[in-house]
Motif scaffolding. Sequence first.
Motif, PDB file in Angstrom:
ATOM      1  N   LEU A 185       0.825  -1.214   0.000  1.00  0.00           N
ATOM      2  CA  LEU A 185       0.000   0.000   0.000  1.00  0.00           C
ATOM      3  C   LEU A 185       0.858   1.261   0.000  1.00  0.00           C
ATOM      4  O   LEU A 185       0.601   2.206  -0.750  1.00  0.00           O
ATOM      5  N   TRP A 186       1.904   1.297   0.824  1.00  0.00           N
ATOM      6  CA  TRP A 186       2.752   2.480   0.907  1.00  0.00           C
ATOM      7  C   TRP A 186       3.594   2.649  -0.354  1.00  0.00           C
ATOM      8  O   TRP A 186       3.795   3.780  -0.824  1.00  0.00           O
ATOM      9  N   ALA A 187       4.081   1.544  -0.905  1.00  0.00           N
ATOM     10  CA  ALA A 187       4.852   1.646  -2.146  1.00  0.00           C
ATOM     11  C   ALA A 187       3.993   2.194  -3.272  1.00  0.00           C
ATOM     12  O   ALA A 187       4.447   3.025  -4.078  1.00  0.00           O
ATOM     13  N   ASP A 188       2.753   1.761  -3.335  1.00  0.00           N
ATOM     14  CA  ASP A 188       1.847   2.235  -4.384  1.00  0.00           C
ATOM     15  C   ASP A 188       1.534   3.725  -4.208  1.00  0.00           C
ATOM     16  O   ASP A 188       1.504   4.492  -5.185  1.00  0.00           O
ATOM     17  N   LYS A 189       1.320   4.162  -2.956  1.00  0.00           N
ATOM     18  CA  LYS A 189       1.078   5.584  -2.694  1.00  0.00           C
ATOM     19  C   LYS A 189       2.283   6.431  -3.112  1.00  0.00           C
ATOM     20  O   LYS A 189       2.133   7.488  -3.731  1.00  0.00           O
ATOM     21  N   ALA A 190       3.458   5.956  -2.754  1.00  0.00           N
ATOM     22  CA  ALA A 190       4.674   6.706  -3.088  1.00  0.00           C
ATOM     23  C   ALA A 190       4.875   6.789  -4.597  1.00  0.00           C
ATOM     24  O   ALA A 190       5.219   7.848  -5.140  1.00  0.00           O
ATOM     25  N   PHE A 191       4.652   5.683  -5.267  1.00  0.00           N
ATOM     26  CA  PHE A 191       4.824   5.630  -6.724  1.00  0.00           C
ATOM     27  C   PHE A 191       3.861   6.599  -7.409  1.00  0.00           C
ATOM     28  O   PHE A 191       4.247   7.371  -8.305  1.00  0.00           O
ATOM     29  N   LYS A 192       2.613   6.593  -6.982  1.00  0.00           N
ATOM     30  CA  LYS A 192       1.606   7.468  -7.589  1.00  0.00           C
ATOM     31  C   LYS A 192       1.847   8.929  -7.210  1.00  0.00           C
ATOM     32  O   LYS A 192       1.513   9.829  -7.975  1.00  0.00           O
ATOM     33  N   GLY A 193       2.425   9.147  -6.032  1.00  0.00           N
ATOM     34  CA  GLY A 193       2.701  10.512  -5.608  1.00  0.00           C
ATOM     35  C   GLY A 193       3.829  11.149  -6.404  1.00  0.00           C
ATOM     36  O   GLY A 193       3.778  12.342  -6.717  1.00  0.00           O
ATOM     37  N   GLY A 194       4.859  10.356  -6.701  1.00  0.00           N
ATOM     38  CA  GLY A 194       5.973  10.869  -7.495  1.00  0.00           C
ATOM     39  C   GLY A 194       7.276  10.922  -6.723  1.00  0.00           C
ATOM     40  O   GLY A 194       7.514  11.865  -5.964  1.00  0.00           O
ATOM     41  N   THR A 195       8.123   9.913  -6.901  1.00  0.00           N
ATOM     42  CA  THR A 195       9.413   9.858  -6.228  1.00  0.00           C
ATOM     43  C   THR A 195      10.464  10.620  -7.045  1.00  0.00           C
ATOM     44  O   THR A 195      10.143  11.265  -8.037  1.00  0.00           O
ATOM     45  N   PHE A 196      11.724  10.533  -6.640  1.00  0.00           N
ATOM     46  CA  PHE A 196      12.797  11.226  -7.343  1.00  0.00           C
ATOM     47  C   PHE A 196      12.770  10.889  -8.833  1.00  0.00           C
ATOM     48  O   PHE A 196      12.641   9.726  -9.218  1.00  0.00           O
ATOM     49  N   ALA A 197      12.948  11.916  -9.666  1.00  0.00           N
ATOM     50  CA  ALA A 197      12.904  11.729 -11.114  1.00  0.00           C
ATOM     51  C   ALA A 197      14.284  11.695 -11.754  1.00  0.00           C
ATOM     52  O   ALA A 197      14.427  11.271 -12.898  1.00  0.00           O
ATOM     53  N   SER A 198      15.309  12.150 -11.033  1.00  0.00           N
ATOM     54  CA  SER A 198      16.672  12.153 -11.561  1.00  0.00           C
ATOM     55  C   SER A 198      17.630  12.423 -10.407  1.00  0.00           C
ATOM     56  O   SER A 198      17.205  12.692  -9.277  1.00  0.00           O
ATOM     57  N   ASN A 199      18.920  12.402 -10.708  1.00  0.00           N
ATOM     58  CA  ASN A 199      19.917  12.703  -9.668  1.00  0.00           C
ATOM     59  C   ASN A 199      19.825  14.144  -9.175  1.00  0.00           C
ATOM     60  O   ASN A 199      20.331  14.471  -8.096  1.00  0.00           O
ATOM     61  N   ALA A 200      19.187  15.006  -9.948  1.00  0.00           N
ATOM     62  CA  ALA A 200      19.010  16.398  -9.514  1.00  0.00           C
ATOM     63  C   ALA A 200      18.125  16.485  -8.275  1.00  0.00           C
ATOM     64  O   ALA A 200      18.139  17.502  -7.571  1.00  0.00           O
TER      65      ALA A 200
END
Length: 509
Positions: free
Chosen positions: A224-239
Amino acid sequence: MATAGLSACDNGFEELNKNPLTVTQEQFKAEYLFSTAQYRTFRGDETNSLYYGSTMTQQMATLSDRGIFDFFGDKYVYHESANDNLWLATYDGGLGPVKLLEDIFHLAEGKDDYHNLVQMTRIWRTIVYSRLTDMYGDIPYSEAGKGYYDRLFRPKYDAQKDIYSHMLAELEDATAKLDVSRKTFASADIAYKGDITKWKKLGYSMMLRLGMRLSKVDPESARLWADKAFKGGTFASNADNLVIRGADAAGANSNLVNGQSEMFRVGFVPGKLSATFFNFMKNGGDPRLKYIAAIYPDWRNNSVKDTNPAIQKGLPNGLNATTVKSDPSYDPTKNEHQYSGVNRDIFAKFDGPRFFATFAESEFLLAEAAVRGWITADAKARYESGVAGAMKVLTTYDASAVISDQDIAAYLLANPYSGAMGTEKALEQINTQYWAATFLNGYETYANLRRSGYPKLVPVQYPDNDSNGKIPSRLRYPQSEMVYNKVSYETAVGRQGADNFNTKIWWDK
């Protein structure tokens, strides 16, 4: 009349006796404390990460045993100062991040002007406490840092299960409440300069990390938490990486430098690259190795080194200055510093970086979540993105440490994603790459090794170890807790298990 005269002078007397150098609560601003809390999280906890985390996970090794500056985790031996360092640095009543963050809440909570700062502080608090609970297990949490305000001088130890539940709920709520339209406190934020978009990505990346910690003990919650995080938007690049640098490139003020780099630079740390880590990179043709490894025949002399690939080699864990001479890797024509250490030109800069959370880590965790069927994503694409991110990030240490797209493509071709070989093979490959990507972040390396079981390490069998020849499952509580917080300490030990290296923490059960 005399009484009336004294009364008439009261106001002037009070003004006369005010210290002009004293800052009142009305004058003090919470943002002044935030950058200090961030920096104190960065500075002062190096020994737990290096001496225990990086050696128990066989990234680093040493021939030393119980000296002052030894990598004690190499042989699973207890050293009070190194064992206690993170705990004491975190709970330090003067400069520890726990007290500083509590001060910020006291000054800012409920005040509209401080809306974003409060949310950033809540997210930062999960970084501080997650490292601590992952190393020790049950810890003071809900009552910690409240001695000054609430007279709670002997805080209870909260169960790790409850700590994780609260941290994840905090991340969800605080991240959702971050607001780009409000004051961002850019000058007080040494990590992201008030970039609220990046703070949101950090919040979801921390949610992913902590959620995935539950994969063994509570897989449904982890999903459940992994799915929430994924849909929320994790880091997109090293920036987007959470990284803080030392603030004194010349090394004149040890309080302002990267302490981890300082230990390598000035020769305090006689650590070598573990043969396990070195051989993983060498056998896989990993292009990072040419920047990571260097031999220093006189380990105190930074200017004399050899980076010739033909003579580079890692040091097997669990050896000392005597037993190494019987090891097949040892060359009797050279001294004991014939083994590769960390390249100090790259990793030992006083203003060098410390990483707390990275794009590569998030990509590997998303790859694992996809393999487990917890999110709808391409596991292979996330895995390859993680590998590329982990290789590209070396330029953060030094601009010369460039790994080209061609080198990355060649590595992935030689080490293809193994999803077709089954779930366990994929999980092993993903988490072994996670282990490599968290090099020198011993806290995260150690936590994910215990959670995932990968890489599969062979424990060392040093005669004088303190864990019965098993990779330690946690660190011990500081002995001072048995005196100053005896009842809370004993309650925690009774709930969690014996206070030793072998007792598993909650999410590792």
